[in-house]
Design a protein around this motif. Structure first.
Motif, PDB file in Angstrom:
ATOM      1  N   GLY A  18       0.884  -1.227  -0.047  1.00  0.00           N
ATOM      2  CA  GLY A  18      -0.031   0.235   0.023  1.00  0.00           C
ATOM      3  C   GLY A  18       0.721   1.150  -0.076  1.00  0.00           C
ATOM      4  N   TRP A  19       0.124   2.234  -0.056  1.00  0.00           N
ATOM      5  CA  TRP A  19       1.119   3.736  -0.230  1.00  0.00           C
ATOM      6  C   TRP A  19       0.439   4.949   0.298  1.00  0.00           C
ATOM      7  N   LEU A  20       1.149   5.078   1.481  1.00  0.00           N
ATOM      8  CA  LEU A  20       0.324   6.157   2.488  1.00  0.00           C
ATOM      9  C   LEU A  20       1.156   7.591   1.977  1.00  0.00           C
ATOM     10  N   VAL A  70      10.030   3.645   3.949  1.00  0.00           N
ATOM     11  CA  VAL A  70      10.001   5.130   3.618  1.00  0.00           C
ATOM     12  C   VAL A  70      10.641   5.649   2.456  1.00  0.00           C
ATOM     13  N   ARG A  71       9.844   6.366   1.782  1.00  0.00           N
ATOM     14  CA  ARG A  71      10.436   7.112   0.540  1.00  0.00           C
ATOM     15  C   ARG A  71      10.896   8.447   1.119  1.00  0.00           C
ATOM     16  N   VAL A  72      12.089   8.466   1.055  1.00  0.00           N
ATOM     17  CA  VAL A  72      12.742   9.993   1.389  1.00  0.00           C
ATOM     18  C   VAL A  72      12.639  10.920   0.215  1.00  0.00           C
ATOM     19  N   VAL A 146      15.741   1.512  -5.131  1.00  0.00           N
ATOM     20  CA  VAL A 146      15.968   2.732  -5.787  1.00  0.00           C
ATOM     21  C   VAL A 146      15.142   2.818  -6.970  1.00  0.00           C
ATOM     22  N   GLN A 147      14.771   4.275  -7.084  1.00  0.00           N
ATOM     23  CA  GLN A 147      13.633   4.399  -8.173  1.00  0.00           C
ATOM     24  C   GLN A 147      14.397   4.690  -9.387  1.00  0.00           C
ATOM     25  N   ILE A 148      13.963   3.919 -10.519  1.00  0.00           N
ATOM     26  CA  ILE A 148      14.388   4.032 -11.943  1.00  0.00           C
ATOM     27  C   ILE A 148      13.389   4.969 -12.555  1.00  0.00           C
ATOM     28  N   GLU A 149      13.660   6.331 -12.618  1.00  0.00           N
ATOM     29  CA  GLU A 149      12.578   7.099 -13.621  1.00  0.00           C
ATOM     30  C   GLU A 149      13.370   8.170 -14.321  1.00  0.00           C
ATOM     31  N   HIS A 150      14.465   7.959 -14.819  1.00  0.00           N
ATOM     32  CA  HIS A 150      15.307   8.951 -15.741  1.00  0.00           C
ATOM     33  C   HIS A 150      15.867   8.087 -17.042  1.00  0.00           C
ATOM     34  N   ILE A 170      10.600   0.780 -10.462  1.00  0.00           N
ATOM     35  CA  ILE A 170       9.959   1.806 -11.503  1.00  0.00           C
ATOM     36  C   ILE A 170       9.222   2.997 -11.047  1.00  0.00           C
ATOM     37  N   GLY A 171       9.554   3.991 -11.233  1.00  0.00           N
ATOM     38  CA  GLY A 171       8.572   5.208 -10.882  1.00  0.00           C
ATOM     39  C   GLY A 171       7.931   5.380 -12.527  1.00  0.00           C
ATOM     40  N   PRO A 172       6.806   4.869 -12.985  1.00  0.00           N
ATOM     41  CA  PRO A 172       6.438   4.932 -14.260  1.00  0.00           C
ATOM     42  C   PRO A 172       6.125   6.448 -14.883  1.00  0.00           C
ATOM     43  N   PHE A 173       5.404   7.117 -13.840  1.00  0.00           N
ATOM     44  CA  PHE A 173       5.080   8.346 -14.192  1.00  0.00           C
ATOM     45  C   PHE A 173       6.084   9.520 -14.673  1.00  0.00           C
ATOM     46  N   ASP A 174       7.127   9.340 -13.523  1.00  0.00           N
ATOM     47  CA  ASP A 174       8.268  10.323 -14.007  1.00  0.00           C
ATOM     48  C   ASP A 174       9.106   9.633 -15.059  1.00  0.00           C
ATOM     49  N   LEU A 175       9.181   8.345 -15.242  1.00  0.00           N
ATOM     50  CA  LEU A 175       9.938   7.812 -16.248  1.00  0.00           C
ATOM     51  C   LEU A 175       9.329   8.389 -17.528  1.00  0.00           C
ATOM     52  N   MET A 208       7.549  -2.036  -9.079  1.00  0.00           N
ATOM     53  CA  MET A 208       6.929  -0.889  -9.690  1.00  0.00           C
ATOM     54  C   MET A 208       5.817  -0.216  -9.095  1.00  0.00           C
ATOM     55  N   PHE A 209       5.718   0.866  -9.161  1.00  0.00           N
ATOM     56  CA  PHE A 209       4.425   1.646  -8.759  1.00  0.00           C
ATOM     57  C   PHE A 209       3.315   1.314  -9.559  1.00  0.00           C
ATOM     58  N   CYS A 210       2.055   1.099  -8.912  1.00  0.00           N
ATOM     59  CA  CYS A 210       0.853   0.763  -9.853  1.00  0.00           C
ATOM     60  C   CYS A 210      -0.038   1.707  -9.083  1.00  0.00           C
TER      61      CYS A 210
HETATM   62  C1  3PY Z   1       6.164   7.629 -10.476  1.00  0.00           C
HETATM   63  O1  3PY Z   1       5.556   6.944 -11.267  1.00  0.00           O
HETATM   64  O2  3PY Z   1       7.262   8.389 -11.047  1.00  0.00           O
HETATM   65  C2  3PY Z   1       6.600   7.416  -8.938  1.00  0.00           C
HETATM   66  O3  3PY Z   1       7.404   7.867  -8.501  1.00  0.00           O
HETATM   67  C3  3PY Z   1       5.154   6.833  -8.125  1.00  0.00           C
HETATM   68  O4  3PY Z   1       5.061   7.838  -7.147  1.00  0.00           O
END
Ligand code: 3PY
Length: 250
Positions: A18-20, A70-72, A146-150, A170-175, A208-210
């Motif tokens: 879940g995501w708070l 925690v997402r910092v 670690v988030q891959i979004e670039h 993966i952060g799909p929106f930022d990616l 991955m974020f959904c």
């Molecule tokens: C993204 O999809 O970019 C995220 O980081 C989700 O919050």
């Protein structure tokens, strides 16, 4: 350390989370108690949550049997240290846009001799190990993602997957935004598939974020092991709108 997410990932099982975004212990506990929720992301990057909420939120999630992650807001070592000291079972670091940034993140999350984390874990919810044993256990068991979004991170994904992290998230929106491509389009899905393949090749957890169950089921079926299901605020917004439509026909 007693970390439900670590146990699930090591057993090779699927980990739904879940995501708070709201700084409410009541909501955090409610999500954590939902059957089959293994982890709850406490979002201090985009959510309304700040440093002073972390201890209460992390502890209520852990007390209800899930792992608080925690997402910092950024990869700064002092932010990472404070999140881990507050009781996070793991970390998510956004915008891990290069292998060099990922190496810095690994250093910040580990005690010496591996890294540079300072010792002050008196308030962690994952202890169960007293004294000096905590440092070794924390280095081994805390779940570091670690988030891959670039596009640069996609370019360097093979190198990133060989660093001392556990999860490639993966952060799909930022990616999509940083690649300048359509969300869900061919180029976006190709990047997602490339990240998934590299994670699997190097035995890292692909995550991955959904935003909803349908997206989550698709990503689990594709081979992702750790996936979010939805967020507190999206659940509220969509459920309220749906009931309103049922009530008014509008
Ligand atoms: C993204 O999809 O970019 C995220 O980081 C989700 O919050």
């Amino acid at each position: 350390l007693n970390i439900p997410l670590r146990q699930k990932l090591d057993a090779g099982e699927l980990a739904a989370g879940g995501w708070l975004t709201l700084p409410s212990t009541a909501i955090a506990g409610t999500i954590a108690r939902t059957p089959n929720v293994c982890w709850v992301l406490i979002d201090a990057e985009h959510g309304l949550i700040n440093d002073t909420h972390l201890y209460d939120l992390a502890n209520v999630v852990a007390a209800n049997g899930a792992s608080p992650i925690v997402r910092v807001p950024a990869e700064e070592p002092w932010l990472i240290k404070r999140a881990l000291d507050a009781g996070a079972h793991g970390l998510m670091v956004p915008m891990a846009n290069s292998a060099e940034i990922v190496r810095g993140i690994v250093r910040a999350t580990k005690y010496p001799p591996v890294g540079i984390r300072g010792f002050g874990p008196m308030f962690t919810s994952a202890t169960g190990v007293l004294g000096g044993g905590y440092a070794t256990a924390a280095n081994r068991d805390l779940v570091i993602s670690v988030q891959i979004e670039h596009p640069q991170a996609v370019e360097e994904i093979e190198e990133i997957c060989q660093e001392g992290i556990d999860v490639v998230f993966i952060g799909p929106f930022d990616l999509a935004l940083s690649m300048g491509v359509e969300f869900g389009g061919e180029a976006h899905e190709a990047a997602i598939a490339k990240i998934l393949a590299a994670a699997q090749k190097h035995k890292k957890v692909a995550a991955m974020f959904c935003l909803n169950g349908e997206q989550s089921a698709k990503r689990f079926a594709q081979g992702f092991q750790m996936v979010s299901v939805t967020t507190d605020i999206d659940t509220l917004t969509s459920a309220f709108a749906a009931e309103l439509t049922t009530a008014t026909g509008k």
